[in-house]
Design an enzyme around this catalytic site. Structure first.
Site, PDB file in Angstrom:
ATOM      1  N   GLU A   7     122.283  49.974  14.779  1.00 55.29           N
ATOM      2  CA  GLU A   7     122.461  51.321  14.230  1.00 55.29           C
ATOM      3  C   GLU A   7     123.911  51.811  14.266  1.00 55.29           C
TER       4      GLU A   7
ATOM      5  N   TYR B 106     126.001  51.664  16.823  1.00 57.47           N
ATOM      6  CA  TYR B 106     126.472  52.128  18.139  1.00 57.47           C
ATOM      7  C   TYR B 106     127.448  51.115  18.757  1.00 57.47           C
TER       8      TYR B 106
ATOM      9  N   ARG C 197     117.955  45.094  20.754  1.00 57.12           N
ATOM     10  CA  ARG C 197     117.827  45.618  19.378  1.00 57.12           C
ATOM     11  C   ARG C 197     119.012  45.119  18.579  1.00 57.12           C
TER      12      ARG C 197
ATOM     13  N   HIS D 193     124.146  54.377  11.333  1.00 58.25           N
ATOM     14  CA  HIS D 193     123.919  55.795  11.034  1.00 58.25           C
ATOM     15  C   HIS D 193     124.802  56.298   9.899  1.00 58.25           C
TER      16      HIS D 193
ATOM     17  N   GLN E  40     111.318  66.449   9.481  1.00 64.66           N
ATOM     18  CA  GLN E  40     111.597  67.885   9.599  1.00 64.66           C
ATOM     19  C   GLN E  40     111.525  68.429  11.029  1.00 64.66           C
TER      20      GLN E  40
ATOM     21  N   GLY F  71     102.434  81.097   4.791  1.00 59.11           N
ATOM     22  CA  GLY F  71     103.068  81.884   3.740  1.00 59.11           C
ATOM     23  C   GLY F  71     102.499  83.284   3.638  1.00 59.11           C
TER      24      GLY F  71
HETATM   25  P1  FAD Z   1      99.483  77.303   0.765  1.00 62.19           P
HETATM   26  O1  FAD Z   1      99.772  75.873   0.873  1.00 62.19           O
HETATM   27  O2  FAD Z   1     100.033  78.031  -0.388  1.00 62.19           O
HETATM   28  O3  FAD Z   1      97.897  77.479   0.776  1.00 62.19           O
HETATM   29  C1  FAD Z   1      97.259  78.697   0.528  1.00 62.19           C
HETATM   30  C2  FAD Z   1      95.846  78.430   0.066  1.00 62.19           C
HETATM   31  O4  FAD Z   1      95.116  79.653   0.058  1.00 62.19           O
HETATM   32  C3  FAD Z   1      95.734  77.867  -1.337  1.00 62.19           C
HETATM   33  O5  FAD Z   1      94.993  76.665  -1.320  1.00 62.19           O
HETATM   34  C4  FAD Z   1      95.014  78.958  -2.127  1.00 62.19           C
HETATM   35  O6  FAD Z   1      94.143  78.424  -3.108  1.00 62.19           O
HETATM   36  C5  FAD Z   1      94.224  79.657  -1.033  1.00 62.19           C
HETATM   37  N1  FAD Z   1      93.865  81.049  -1.304  1.00 62.19           N
HETATM   38  C6  FAD Z   1      94.702  82.081  -1.592  1.00 62.19           C
HETATM   39  N2  FAD Z   1      93.992  83.226  -1.703  1.00 62.19           N
HETATM   40  C7  FAD Z   1      92.692  82.910  -1.474  1.00 62.19           C
HETATM   41  C8  FAD Z   1      91.491  83.671  -1.418  1.00 62.19           C
HETATM   42  N3  FAD Z   1      91.477  84.963  -1.579  1.00 62.19           N
HETATM   43  N4  FAD Z   1      90.349  83.017  -1.172  1.00 62.19           N
HETATM   44  C9  FAD Z   1      90.330  81.676  -0.977  1.00 62.19           C
HETATM   45  N5  FAD Z   1      91.437  80.922  -1.003  1.00 62.19           N
HETATM   46  C10 FAD Z   1      92.599  81.537  -1.245  1.00 62.19           C
HETATM   47  N6  FAD Z   1     107.022  71.927   2.904  1.00 62.19           N
HETATM   48  C11 FAD Z   1     107.551  71.127   3.805  1.00 62.19           C
HETATM   49  O7  FAD Z   1     107.512  71.431   4.994  1.00 62.19           O
HETATM   50  N7  FAD Z   1     108.112  69.945   3.450  1.00 62.19           N
HETATM   51  C12 FAD Z   1     108.161  69.536   2.185  1.00 62.19           C
HETATM   52  O8  FAD Z   1     108.705  68.475   1.902  1.00 62.19           O
HETATM   53  C13 FAD Z   1     107.591  70.357   1.199  1.00 62.19           C
HETATM   54  N8  FAD Z   1     107.613  69.999  -0.088  1.00 62.19           N
HETATM   55  C14 FAD Z   1     107.063  70.815  -1.015  1.00 62.19           C
HETATM   56  C15 FAD Z   1     107.091  70.412  -2.339  1.00 62.19           C
HETATM   57  C16 FAD Z   1     106.525  71.215  -3.304  1.00 62.19           C
HETATM   58  C17 FAD Z   1     106.581  70.772  -4.727  1.00 62.19           C
HETATM   59  C18 FAD Z   1     105.900  72.437  -2.936  1.00 62.19           C
HETATM   60  C19 FAD Z   1     105.264  73.310  -3.973  1.00 62.19           C
HETATM   61  C20 FAD Z   1     105.886  72.835  -1.620  1.00 62.19           C
HETATM   62  C21 FAD Z   1     106.477  72.033  -0.656  1.00 62.19           C
HETATM   63  N9  FAD Z   1     106.505  72.407   0.678  1.00 62.19           N
HETATM   64  C22 FAD Z   1     107.033  71.585   1.605  1.00 62.19           C
HETATM   65  C23 FAD Z   1     106.041  73.723   1.118  1.00 62.19           C
HETATM   66  C24 FAD Z   1     104.665  73.672   1.756  1.00 62.19           C
HETATM   67  O9  FAD Z   1     103.761  73.023   0.907  1.00 62.19           O
HETATM   68  C25 FAD Z   1     104.250  75.093   2.080  1.00 62.19           C
HETATM   69  O10 FAD Z   1     105.152  75.642   2.987  1.00 62.19           O
HETATM   70  C26 FAD Z   1     102.861  75.135   2.678  1.00 62.19           C
HETATM   71  O11 FAD Z   1     101.921  74.590   1.791  1.00 62.19           O
HETATM   72  C27 FAD Z   1     102.457  76.579   3.017  1.00 62.19           C
HETATM   73  O12 FAD Z   1     101.207  76.526   3.582  1.00 62.19           O
HETATM   74  P2  FAD Z   1     100.198  77.736   3.559  1.00 62.19           P
HETATM   75  O13 FAD Z   1      98.945  77.196   4.142  1.00 62.19           O
HETATM   76  O14 FAD Z   1     100.806  78.928   4.168  1.00 62.19           O
HETATM   77  O15 FAD Z   1      99.973  78.096   2.033  1.00 62.19           O
HETATM   78  P1  NAP Z   2     113.770  78.326  -1.344  1.00 57.88           P
HETATM   79  O1  NAP Z   2     114.190  77.131  -0.603  1.00 57.88           O
HETATM   80  O2  NAP Z   2     113.849  79.647  -0.707  1.00 57.88           O
HETATM   81  O3  NAP Z   2     114.616  78.338  -2.700  1.00 57.88           O
HETATM   82  C1  NAP Z   2     114.488  79.322  -3.648  1.00 57.88           C
HETATM   83  C2  NAP Z   2     115.577  79.144  -4.717  1.00 57.88           C
HETATM   84  O4  NAP Z   2     115.418  80.169  -5.662  1.00 57.88           O
HETATM   85  C3  NAP Z   2     116.964  79.246  -4.167  1.00 57.88           C
HETATM   86  O5  NAP Z   2     117.732  78.216  -4.765  1.00 57.88           O
HETATM   87  C4  NAP Z   2     117.457  80.637  -4.613  1.00 57.88           C
HETATM   88  O6  NAP Z   2     118.827  80.431  -4.889  1.00 57.88           O
HETATM   89  C5  NAP Z   2     116.619  80.905  -5.840  1.00 57.88           C
HETATM   90  N1  NAP Z   2     116.234  82.325  -5.987  1.00 57.88           N
HETATM   91  C6  NAP Z   2     115.742  83.166  -5.058  1.00 57.88           C
HETATM   92  N2  NAP Z   2     115.476  84.370  -5.585  1.00 57.88           N
HETATM   93  C7  NAP Z   2     115.777  84.290  -6.892  1.00 57.88           C
HETATM   94  C8  NAP Z   2     115.722  85.208  -7.977  1.00 57.88           C
HETATM   95  N3  NAP Z   2     115.287  86.444  -7.810  1.00 57.88           N
HETATM   96  N4  NAP Z   2     116.142  84.798  -9.182  1.00 57.88           N
HETATM   97  C9  NAP Z   2     116.586  83.529  -9.371  1.00 57.88           C
HETATM   98  N5  NAP Z   2     116.663  82.618  -8.386  1.00 57.88           N
HETATM   99  C10 NAP Z   2     116.267  82.988  -7.164  1.00 57.88           C
HETATM  100  O7  NAP Z   2     112.278  78.170  -1.828  1.00 57.88           O
HETATM  101  P2  NAP Z   2     111.499  77.005  -2.559  1.00 57.88           P
HETATM  102  O8  NAP Z   2     112.396  76.027  -3.227  1.00 57.88           O
HETATM  103  O9  NAP Z   2     110.501  77.732  -3.373  1.00 57.88           O
HETATM  104  O10 NAP Z   2     110.769  76.252  -1.387  1.00 57.88           O
HETATM  105  C11 NAP Z   2     109.769  76.929  -0.621  1.00 57.88           C
HETATM  106  C12 NAP Z   2     109.716  76.328   0.730  1.00 57.88           C
HETATM  107  O11 NAP Z   2     109.189  75.007   0.671  1.00 57.88           O
HETATM  108  C13 NAP Z   2     111.094  76.253   1.305  1.00 57.88           C
HETATM  109  O12 NAP Z   2     111.229  77.095   2.415  1.00 57.88           O
HETATM  110  C14 NAP Z   2     111.266  74.835   1.701  1.00 57.88           C
HETATM  111  O13 NAP Z   2     111.651  74.724   3.061  1.00 57.88           O
HETATM  112  C15 NAP Z   2     109.919  74.196   1.501  1.00 57.88           C
HETATM  113  N6  NAP Z   2     110.182  72.887   0.900  1.00 57.88           N
HETATM  114  C16 NAP Z   2     110.778  71.964   1.659  1.00 57.88           C
HETATM  115  C17 NAP Z   2     111.093  70.744   1.116  1.00 57.88           C
HETATM  116  C18 NAP Z   2     111.739  69.690   1.952  1.00 57.88           C
HETATM  117  O14 NAP Z   2     112.091  68.646   1.425  1.00 57.88           O
HETATM  118  N7  NAP Z   2     111.923  69.889   3.226  1.00 57.88           N
HETATM  119  C19 NAP Z   2     110.809  70.480  -0.200  1.00 57.88           C
HETATM  120  C20 NAP Z   2     110.201  71.467  -0.961  1.00 57.88           C
HETATM  121  C21 NAP Z   2     109.910  72.671  -0.388  1.00 57.88           C
HETATM  122  P3  NAP Z   2     119.817  81.600  -5.331  1.00 57.88           P
HETATM  123  O15 NAP Z   2     119.327  82.831  -4.628  1.00 57.88           O
HETATM  124  O16 NAP Z   2     121.172  81.143  -4.927  1.00 57.88           O
HETATM  125  O17 NAP Z   2     119.694  81.654  -6.810  1.00 57.88           O
HETATM  126 FE1  SF4 Z   3     108.761  63.395  12.197  1.00 56.79          FE
HETATM  127 FE2  SF4 Z   3     106.248  64.238  12.279  1.00 56.79          FE
HETATM  128 FE3  SF4 Z   3     107.593  64.288   9.967  1.00 56.79          FE
HETATM  129 FE4  SF4 Z   3     106.781  61.970  11.090  1.00 56.79          FE
HETATM  130  S1  SF4 Z   3     105.487  63.615  10.290  1.00 56.79           S
HETATM  131  S2  SF4 Z   3     108.780  62.387  10.242  1.00 56.79           S
HETATM  132  S3  SF4 Z   3     107.064  62.415  13.248  1.00 56.79           S
HETATM  133  S4  SF4 Z   3     108.062  65.463  11.807  1.00 56.79           S
END
Ligand code: FAD
Ligand code: NAP
Ligand code: SF4
Length: 685
Positions: free
Chosen positions: A171, A173, A221, A259, A346, A662
């Site tokens: 790695e 080191y 390693r 790294h 993460q 959320g």
């Molecule tokens: P949600 O996942 O939004 O789930 C809410 C659920 O509630 C939904 O299934 C909805 O149908 C249901 N619901 C809402 N209202 C009602 C109701 N009244 N009755 C019944 N059901 C209802 N996070 C990461 O940490 N790492 C990543 O790499 C990552 N990548 C992402 C990539 C994409 C493209 C997207 C869109 C998101 C990504 N995220 C990632 C973000 C992550 O998915 C969210 O932070 C996470 O799903 C939030 O979880 P939650 O349970 O709060 O809400």
């Molecule tokens: P986000 O990370 O908060 O990004 C939102 C983007 O929208 C920013 O680029 C912001 O940039 C822009 N924005 C915010 N308000 C706006 C407005 N009013 N008008 C126009 N642009 C606006 O949120 P997200 O991309 O929706 O992701 C949601 C969560 O999922 C994040 O917190 C993230 O951690 C998670 N996630 C994580 C991964 C991962 O790989 N770890 C991947 C996907 C999602 P400006 O304000 O500069 O325009």
């Molecule tokens: Fe790390 Fe857990 Fe994500 Fe695996 S799932 S990479 S152990 S945070």
């Protein structure tokens, strides 16, 4: 109780006889720094963490790295083992592992020029690109002192009750820095020819073996694929491995990539077992067992590697953070219950880089075993959880696992919430495993699952629930760009869900509004071809320039990039570099992947309007330099707002109601927080 003979994984679960000790199976828990190593007051937590993994059936545990002296520190005051008093403090850890029938080795890690401190030393005075400190070049006497420190550390590990040590030689080191001409410009006995450059590891292994005796595990390693310019070639790797065997090593573990390498080696977009072929190349060249590493996260993957003869053991580090019971579940025919590591980094590596205790996104108990406990309940309650995204799933399954009666509602017809979008992004296929795990966990814990049901006030108020948990997630933010609503009707403006779910096909030119995690993911989705390279190892190797080290030093080739599927513009209003807020250890991969696909990244823009010609922009606070992006589609990825309109009415109706994920706070929400919050609430209720 392990039942390897009946299991589907007979090779993985077969014992390994090392002559003086027998490992109960072929799973080595790879070294992973948790931060608990750095402070002996946290050793009781380390003890609980390792004991849980030993109870889960792993064959050999390797601890996080401990420095053999101060020069070898990863950072000031990080873990080291240099005195008998310090060794005594490790004894409860080794005893706890042995009490569970496991074996444990201490990793000796000297970071050399990677040390984040002014005392760092190296073969030559060459600064690394990942540390601000320039190391001091060692004198010959200084080298002798380092060797003695390694040997003493191993002797102390033995006193502490460890079954062995792993000498970290990869790695990038300290030891690795001697091996590569890239970092070793010495002209004395420790530099120049490869025989001189490999003198250090061979001396360390030989002298350690002499000091600890024959019945002590000595894992070395070995960096088999450096992935840096001027790294080792394959003849050197073989020469070193044979010398290390002769010097007395028991096992050779594989090291992949320094790294500072610009090739991802463990991220989720790396194909599973992407580097097993490297270990395989060494088979037959040495007689001692070899261990394969990197992106091995499922028992069938480990089984295949050993059954095919690629290696004798497999190393898994993060998969055992995600599920300490990994091995027992595989052995007991419960592989479908394994909580799979999705390689997101993460909560493990990103935490370590932020100097926080490592944990796991899918298992928040990792590293917190003594404090986050899921105790059986005394009083069984009826609890409704609304929303089956990561927050609701973790909460419902922990609640039911503790004994509560849980009903989980989701208006969608499948569980997962936004994870169902994430898993569609090329390179994020692993995210589907989390949903498989929860689907099974809902069955095992007996959660009553009601899909296709939108929970409303009457249903929740009149359902006779003692508690209601709202995990209803988020709503995509409408950034209110003039003209966007009209263009939405024509399909020019799309939400990210429309795109990822394939409700609308995008044209050849697309602008993405918002460059957060979702904007980056949508960009990757849009530029990728029909096949994900994560599921196609040769294609992935071509794109990242990985090749056989027999023909190219360090295993590096010129990347061959498949042209992007379309032209993509990724936009944000902030003037800072795009992707700055992405994960510490993975953000560079997303940025590099999009740059390779010629995605145009524009910061500091204002969105003036959208019309039939495309997206109108201006720049900066003064709104100068108007610009038209002539695009077929504009995809909105502008963040999210909490969706929690049921909270107030339920509260007013006198129901005990809670918000998680959320639904609670949408800003900076990720699945790590959603699952953590869901699990912690469930542990309390
Ligand atoms: P949600 O996942 O939004 O789930 C809410 C659920 O509630 C939904 O299934 C909805 O149908 C249901 N619901 C809402 N209202 C009602 C109701 N009244 N009755 C019944 N059901 C209802 N996070 C990461 O940490 N790492 C990543 O790499 C990552 N990548 C992402 C990539 C994409 C493209 C997207 C869109 C998101 C990504 N995220 C990632 C973000 C992550 O998915 C969210 O932070 C996470 O799903 C939030 O979880 P939650 O349970 O709060 O809400
Ligand atoms: P986000 O990370 O908060 O990004 C939102 C983007 O929208 C920013 O680029 C912001 O940039 C822009 N924005 C915010 N308000 C706006 C407005 N009013 N008008 C126009 N642009 C606006 O949120 P997200 O991309 O929706 O992701 C949601 C969560 O999922 C994040 O917190 C993230 O951690 C998670 N996630 C994580 C991964 C991962 O790989 N770890 C991947 C996907 C999602 P400006 O304000 O500069 O325009
Ligand atoms: Fe790390 Fe857990 Fe994500 Fe695996 S799932 S990479 S152990 S945070």
């Amino acid at each position: 109780m392990l039942r390897p003979m009946n299991s589907s994984f007979p090779h993985l679960l077969a014992p390994l006889d090392l002559g003086f000790v027998k490992l109960r199976n072929r799973v080595l828990m790879g070294s992973m720094h948790t931060g608990l190593e750095d402070d002996p007051r946290k050793f009781p937590r380390l003890e609980a963490y390792f004991a849980e993994r030993a109870r889960g059936g792993v064959g050999l545990i390797v601890t996080g790295g401990f420095a053999p002296n101060i020069e070898g520190w990863a950072a000031p005051f990080s873990g080291r083992l240099t005195t008998r008093a310090a060794a005594a403090k490790h004894q409860p850890i080794t005893k706890a592992v042995h009490a569970e029938g496991g074996h444990i080795a201490l990793q000796i890690l000297h970071t050399g020029r990677y040390g984040y401190h002014p005392l760092a030393v190296a073969p030559s005075r060459i600064k690394s690109p990942i540390s601000p400190f320039t190391p001091r070049a060692l004198s010959a006497r200084g080298i002798e002192r380092q060797i003695r420190a390694f040997v003493r550390c191993a002797v102390l590990a033995r006193e502490a009750g460890y079954d062995g040590v792993e000498i970290m030689g990869s790695e990038g080191y300290f030891i690795n820095q001697f091996l590569a001409a890239h970092t070793n410009r010495r002209t004395d006995d420790w530099g120049g020819s490869f025989a001189n450059r490999m003198r250090l590891p061979v001396e360390i292994v030989a002298r350690t073996r002499a000091a600890v005796g024959p019945d002590f595990i000595l894992v070395y390693r070995l960096s088999m694929l450096d992935l840096v310019p001027d790294g080792s070639d394959w003849d050197e790797v073989v020469q070193l491995a044979q010398a290390i065997e002769r010097a007395g090593a028991t096992i050779i573990n594989t090291g992949i990539g320094w790294h500072e390498a610009r090739v991802p080696t463990i991220a989720t977009s790396v194909p599973r077992a992407a580097f097993a072929w490297v270990t395989r190349k060494l088979k037959g060249q040495v007689g001692i067992p070899l261990c394969a590493t990197n992106r091995i996260n499922a028992p069938e993957v480990g089984e295949r590697i050993i059954a095919d003869g690629d290696a004798d053991l497999v190393s898994m580090a993060r998969p055992l953070l995600a599920d300490p019971e990994f091995v027992n579940k595989a052995a007991q025919g419960r592989a479908d219950e394994i909580n799979t590591c999705i390689a997101c980094n993460q909560a493990c590596l990103d935490h370590v880089f932020e100097r926080r205790i490592a944990s796991c996104l899918v298992n928040p108990r990792a590293g917190h075993e003594t404090e986050l406990r899921y105790e059986p309940v005394i009083l069984r309650k009826r609890i409704a959880v609304v929303g089956a995204g990561p927050a609701g799933l973790s909460c419902a399954t922990v609640l039911a696992g503790r004994g509560h009666h849980v009903t989980l509602f989701d208006s969608a017809t499948e569980i997962g919430g936004q994870f169902n979008l994430a898993r569609r992004v090329p390179g994020k296929e692993e995210f589907a495993e989390t949903l498989r795990y929860y689907r099974r966990r809902l069955e095992v814990t007996g959660v009553e699952l009601r899909l296709g049901v939108r929970a409303d006030l009457p249903l929740l108020r009149d359902g006779g629930y003692d508690e209601v948990v709202l995990a209803t997630g988020v709503l995509a933010r409408n950034p209110g760009i003039p003209g966007a609503d009209e263009q939405r009707a024509s399909g020019r403006v799309l939400g990210y869900a429309d795109v990822l779910l394939g409700r609308h096909e995008c044209g050849p030119r697309v602008a993405i509004v918002g460059a957060g995690g979702i904007g980056f993911d949508v960009a990757e989705f849009l530029v990728a071809g029909p096949h994900s390279t994560t599921l196609d190892l040769p294609a992935w190797q071509r794109e990242w320039g990985v090749t056989d080290p027999a023909g190219a030093r360090g295993g590096l080739a010129v990347p061959v990039i498949t042209p992007p599927a379309r032209q993509v513009y990724l936009l944000q209003r902030k003037a800072t570099p795009l992707g700055k807020g992405l994960g510490k250890t993975t953000g560079w991969i997303h940025r590099a992947a999009l740059r390779a696909k010629r995605v145009e990244m524009l910061g500091g823009v204002n969105y003036e309007s959208i019309d039939g010609r495309g997206l109108h922009l201006s720049h900066g606070e003064t709104r100068t330099r108007p610009m038209l992006l002539e695009v077929d589609n504009v995809v909105l990825c502008a963040g999210q707002e909490p969706l929690c309109d049921l909270y107030q009415p339920l509260h007013m109706a006198g129901i005990s109601v809670h918000k998680i994920g959320g639904a609670d706070v949408a800003a900076e929400l990720d699945a790590r927080r959603a699952i953590d919050q869901g699990s912690r609430l469930a542990a309390r209720l």
